[in-house]
Write an enzyme that holds these catalytic residues in place. Structure first.
Site, PDB file in Angstrom:
ATOM      1  N   LYS A  35       0.851  -1.200   0.000  1.00 30.19           N
ATOM      2  CA  LYS A  35       0.000   0.000   0.000  1.00 30.19           C
ATOM      3  C   LYS A  35       0.885   1.249   0.000  1.00 30.19           C
ATOM      4  O   LYS A  35       2.098   1.168   0.214  1.00 30.19           O
ATOM      5  CB  LYS A  35      -0.913  -0.011   1.222  1.00 30.19           C
ATOM      6  CG  LYS A  35      -0.163  -0.022   2.551  1.00 30.19           C
ATOM      7  CD  LYS A  35      -1.107  -0.182   3.733  1.00 30.19           C
ATOM      8  CE  LYS A  35      -0.291  -0.292   5.013  1.00 30.19           C
ATOM      9  NZ  LYS A  35      -0.948   0.261   6.165  1.00 30.19           N
ATOM     10  N   ARG A 129      -9.903   0.085  15.449  1.00 24.89           N
ATOM     11  CA  ARG A 129     -10.013   0.812  14.179  1.00 24.89           C
ATOM     12  C   ARG A 129     -11.069   0.110  13.341  1.00 24.89           C
ATOM     13  O   ARG A 129     -12.249   0.203  13.649  1.00 24.89           O
ATOM     14  CB  ARG A 129      -8.627   0.777  13.513  1.00 24.89           C
ATOM     15  CG  ARG A 129      -8.120   2.048  12.973  1.00 24.89           C
ATOM     16  CD  ARG A 129      -6.647   2.004  12.624  1.00 24.89           C
ATOM     17  NE  ARG A 129      -6.219   0.818  11.873  1.00 24.89           N
ATOM     18  CZ  ARG A 129      -5.017   0.662  11.329  1.00 24.89           C
ATOM     19  NH1 ARG A 129      -4.119   1.618  11.439  1.00 24.89           N
ATOM     20  NH2 ARG A 129      -4.690  -0.426  10.667  1.00 24.89           N
ATOM     21  N   TYR A 252      17.063  30.399   5.049  1.00 24.16           N
ATOM     22  CA  TYR A 252      15.986  31.242   5.583  1.00 24.16           C
ATOM     23  C   TYR A 252      16.159  31.455   7.082  1.00 24.16           C
ATOM     24  O   TYR A 252      16.488  30.524   7.827  1.00 24.16           O
ATOM     25  CB  TYR A 252      14.637  30.569   5.356  1.00 24.16           C
ATOM     26  CG  TYR A 252      14.177  30.603   3.915  1.00 24.16           C
ATOM     27  CD1 TYR A 252      13.912  31.806   3.274  1.00 24.16           C
ATOM     28  CD2 TYR A 252      14.008  29.417   3.212  1.00 24.16           C
ATOM     29  CE1 TYR A 252      13.481  31.820   1.949  1.00 24.16           C
ATOM     30  CE2 TYR A 252      13.575  29.427   1.896  1.00 24.16           C
ATOM     31  CZ  TYR A 252      13.314  30.639   1.271  1.00 24.16           C
ATOM     32  OH  TYR A 252      12.890  30.653  -0.032  1.00 24.16           O
ATOM     33  N   MET A 300      12.498  24.384   0.593  1.00 29.77           N
ATOM     34  CA  MET A 300      11.676  23.501  -0.231  1.00 29.77           C
ATOM     35  C   MET A 300      12.526  22.724  -1.237  1.00 29.77           C
ATOM     36  O   MET A 300      12.277  21.547  -1.494  1.00 29.77           O
ATOM     37  CB  MET A 300      10.615  24.321  -0.980  1.00 29.77           C
ATOM     38  CG  MET A 300       9.604  23.459  -1.710  1.00 29.77           C
ATOM     39  SD  MET A 300       8.418  24.418  -2.657  1.00 29.77           S
ATOM     40  CE  MET A 300       7.496  25.237  -1.387  1.00 29.77           C
TER      41      MET A 300
END
Ligand SMILES: Cc1ncc(COP(=O)(O)O)c(C=O)c1O
Length: 359
Positions: A35, A129, A252, A300
């Site tokens: 998955k 769950r 930054y 980023m």
């Protein structure tokens, strides 16, 4: 010039990890969980390698994940473990996947589709769950499956909440599961990777392993403890090297200010690729096999490594996850630095990063 950023997947490692898990689990069979794009490794490639390694079942969480595998020609038993809306049920059945049930209404919905299917009934023994907590309801669901024309009672399952860190609670879950599952006389499966490796009694007829398939440690320490090989390396390169004087900054917020004259390397990978910003000040890269601290805020698209007095040439390979020259950085290292788990590290490598595969 190297590619900007590359997730290199060693399919041989996935194959060997599966062979190891299959051997540990035998006579239980191995279901490889692929998955979430194979925990970030690529679902199709991981599935094929897992089957080569001896997995006889595959499992995914969603209907569309099942469709993707089938569309690529992957055959064999396939289980969709997640909850399914009516629309998703349709898609899962069209993919010829087995589905999981714990309510009679859901069984009726499967019957109404008029398609034959394998159904696994889920008892919630403590995960809280999916599944029903009521063994009588689970038995009624199994009976409804067995009675319905076209449906096959294909399994009885549960899922452990604490196989990695609380064996006592896992044992209590197993004790709740077994009397119910034994009475059904179908394929019993409960164990994830941690339970498979730690508890022979939990292996039953099938184990559902995910994290260990990819060579990560379900116990959050060292995959080598269990003979597992990390299958994913995250690699970038040095795009810029600059001399930086004491007092000058990088990144930054000027969170790094050089205390002495140094060389800084800019590596064009960042949180847009899954190198989480929370790693700021807490991780290292391997440049030519040398361990170098990453300094300043993770951007980023870029990170900065502090080379000290030893510059490296532009183009030098930068290994963020993986092994070089006797040094090794694993997903567990990042997970520890971030206060999370290895699962989230490889799942978090973003689609912007191309995956390349070595057989
Ligand atoms: C129901 C179920 N079974 C098995 C697994 C595989 O677990 P692991 O990756 O810890 O082996 C998962 C993954 O979370 C799961 O949700």
């Amino acid at each position: 010039m190297p590619v900007r950023a590359d997730a290199r997947i060693d399919l041989g490692a996935i194959e060997r990890n599966c062979a190891r898990l299959a051997a540990v689990a035998a006579p239980a069979v191995l279901c490889a969980v692929v998955k979430a794009n194979g925990y970030g490794h690529g679902a199709l490639e991981a599935a094929r390698a897992a089957v080569r390694g001896g997995a006889t079942w595959l499992a995914v969480a969603t209907a569309l994940e099942a469709t993707e595998l089938r569309a690529a020609g992957i055959e064999g038993p396939l289980l969709v473990m997640g909850a399914l809306s009516p629309e998703e049920l349709e898609i899962a059945l069209a993919a010829g996947a087995d589905v999981v049930a714990w309510r009679e209404e859901f069984v009726a919905a499967v019957v109404a589709r008029g398609v034959g299917a394998g159904v696994h009934v889920k008892l919630d023994t403590g995960m809280g769950r999916l599944g029903t907590r009521d063994p009588d309801e689970a038995t009624r669901v199994a009976a409804a499956v067995a009675a319905a024309g076209g449906l096959r009672l294909a399994g009885a399952m549960t899922h452990f909440a604490t196989a990695d860190d609380d064996p006592e609670f896992m044992a209590a879950q197993l004790a709740r599961f077994l009397p119910w599952a034994d009475a059904l006389g179908t394929l019993r499966h409960a164990a994830n990777s941690a339970a498979t490796l730690r508890e022979p009694a939990a292996r039953l007829d099938m184990v559902r392993c995910g994290i260990a398939v990819y060579g990560m440690d379900p116990f959050h320490r060292d995959p080598a403890d269990h003979g597992l090989e990390p299958a994913l390396a995250l690699v970038s390169y040095v795009a810029e090297v600059k001399r930086t004087a004491a007092g000058e900054s990088a990144g930054y917020g000027r969170r790094f200010i050089a205390e002495r004259d140094t060389w800084l390397a800019t590596i064009p990978i960042g949180y847009g690729d899954g190198v989480r910003r929370g790693l700021t000040g807490r991780f290292e890269v391997l440049l030519g096999g040398r361990r170098v601290p990453v300094v300043g805020t993770v951007s980023m698209d870029n990170i900065t490594a502090d080379l000290g007095d030893e510059p490296v040439p532009v183009g030098t390979e930068a290994v963020l996850l993986g092994a070089r020259g006797g040094e090794r950085i694993v997903a567990e290292d990042w997970a520890r630095a971030l206060g999370t788990i290895n699962y989230e590290i490889t799942c978090g490598i973003s689609p912007r990063v191309p995956r390349s595969y070595a057989p």
